[in-house]
Design an enzyme around this catalytic site. Structure first.
Site, PDB file in Angstrom:
ATOM      1  N   HIS A   4       7.801   4.764  -6.706  1.00  0.00           N
ATOM      2  CA  HIS A   4       8.291   3.795  -5.719  1.00  0.00           C
ATOM      3  C   HIS A   4       9.758   4.010  -5.390  1.00  0.00           C
ATOM      4  O   HIS A   4      10.140   4.141  -4.227  1.00  0.00           O
ATOM      5  CB  HIS A   4       8.064   2.373  -6.225  1.00  0.00           C
ATOM      6  CG  HIS A   4       8.532   1.324  -5.257  1.00  0.00           C
ATOM      7  ND1 HIS A   4       9.837   0.879  -5.214  1.00  0.00           N
ATOM      8  CD2 HIS A   4       7.886   0.662  -4.261  1.00  0.00           C
ATOM      9  CE1 HIS A   4       9.966  -0.021  -4.252  1.00  0.00           C
ATOM     10  NE2 HIS A   4       8.796  -0.174  -3.661  1.00  0.00           N
ATOM     11  N   HIS A  55      -1.755  -3.831  -6.168  1.00  0.00           N
ATOM     12  CA  HIS A  55      -0.497  -3.280  -5.658  1.00  0.00           C
ATOM     13  C   HIS A  55       0.131  -2.335  -6.688  1.00  0.00           C
ATOM     14  O   HIS A  55       0.159  -2.639  -7.873  1.00  0.00           O
ATOM     15  CB  HIS A  55       0.459  -4.450  -5.373  1.00  0.00           C
ATOM     16  CG  HIS A  55       1.747  -4.060  -4.733  1.00  0.00           C
ATOM     17  ND1 HIS A  55       2.967  -4.563  -5.134  1.00  0.00           N
ATOM     18  CD2 HIS A  55       2.022  -3.218  -3.696  1.00  0.00           C
ATOM     19  CE1 HIS A  55       3.915  -4.073  -4.373  1.00  0.00           C
ATOM     20  NE2 HIS A  55       3.379  -3.252  -3.498  1.00  0.00           N
TER      21      HIS A  55
HETATM   22  O1  G3P Z   1       2.345  -1.054   0.999  1.00  0.00           O
HETATM   23  C1  G3P Z   1       2.747  -2.361   0.821  1.00  0.00           C
HETATM   24  C2  G3P Z   1       3.925  -2.517  -0.100  1.00  0.00           C
HETATM   25  O2  G3P Z   1       3.734  -1.714  -1.236  1.00  0.00           O
HETATM   26  C3  G3P Z   1       5.228  -2.169   0.563  1.00  0.00           C
HETATM   27  O3  G3P Z   1       6.335  -2.469  -0.238  1.00  0.00           O
HETATM   28  O4  G3P Z   1       8.178  -1.833  -1.714  1.00  0.00           O
HETATM   29  O5  G3P Z   1       6.048  -2.583  -2.713  1.00  0.00           O
HETATM   30  O6  G3P Z   1       6.203  -0.361  -1.615  1.00  0.00           O
HETATM   31  P1  G3P Z   1       6.694  -1.772  -1.625  1.00  0.00           P
HETATM   32 MG    MG Z   2       4.122   0.325  -1.679  1.00  0.00          MG
END
Ligand code: G3P
Ligand code: MG
Length: 245
Positions: free
Chosen positions: A53, A11
């Protein structure tokens, strides 16, 4: 249907072992055998996409104001690593094109989250999808574009229909399927916190791929895989390996 080469994705590039959405994170994941990542993309003031982000500076990037207050080259000169640890000081905000090229060159498959700053949904969807289409034309593995933004996904479909799309949801709304069909999504990306086994079954039997974010224990990952999800992303690449099953 899920036709992609990975079940476990790091992630935000490299999970929690390196600053999020940086090349240092991707390298950290690669060193641990990861060849698949999720990361976030938004537009700078000049319309050039960067890997970020938050729509503002301050948390992961030293500085203040919004991402759209700066041109991409200015952002690329900013420090996106020091917040995480002294050894990452000077790690830049990546330009999307350079970041994607690095991943492509190293065989790292990408779930590119289109993360528009408020009001920039259409523009962000178009720009990211056009670049992805040009960069991966004719390649066996296409990246997967995902977004919470319906407008961004519609815009991506309009300019680059061949690059697959996934619809991101926090909680699945009652009309999740019609929304996903409107943007011709191949997969549903759901928050694992809210997903139920019944919903997982419904998504799979409707023919979509099913991906969960963000799964940070092996126990939950195992449970979700038993429910039939196809893939997930994790922050804990130290606990959940690239070949976790
Ligand atoms: O794409 C999944 C996840 O990354 C969505 O939430 O806030 O971590 O971008 P966030
Ligand atoms: Mg994300």
């Amino acid at each position: 249907m899920w036709r992609y080469p990975a079940t476990v994705l790091a992630h935000r590039g490299g999970g929690t072992l390196a600053p999020e959405n940086t090349l240092a994170g991707v390298r950290e994941g690669m060193a641990r055998g990861f060849r698949a990542i999720e990361y976030d993309v938004m537009l700078a003031r000049d319309g050039v996409p960067v890997v970020m982000h938050d729509p503002y500076l301050g948390r992961t990037v030293v500085g203040s104001g919004h991402v759209f207050d700066y041109d991409a080259r200015e952002l690329a000169a900013m420090d996106a690593g020091a917040w995480f640890g002294r050894q990452f000081a000077g790690e830049p905000v990546p330009l999307f094109v350079e970041f994607a090229q690095f991943c492509k060159a190293h065989g790292v498959w990408m779930n590119i989250e289109i993360k528009p700053a408020p009001g920039f949904d259409v523009q962000t969807g178009e720009v990211v999808a056009k670049i992805a289409a040009a960069m991966f034309a004719g390649e066996a593995w296409q990246p997967l574009l995902s977004s919470f933004s319906h407008e961004a996904l519609k815009a991506a479909l309009a300019v680059a229909p061949a690059v697959p799309r996934a619809y991101l949801f926090d909680e699945l709304p009652p009309d999740w399927e019609s929304r996903a069909r409107e943007v011709d999504a191949v997969a549903i990306h759901a928050n694992q916190r809210h997903l139920t086994q019944e919903q997982a079954r419904a998504v799979k039997s409707a023919g979509f791929g099913l991906f969960c974010y963000t799964v940070n224990t092996a126990e939950r990952a195992r449970e979700l895989l038993i429910w039939g999800i196809d893939a997930f992303c994790t922050d804990r690449i130290d606990l959940i390996g690239a070949n976790f099953r």
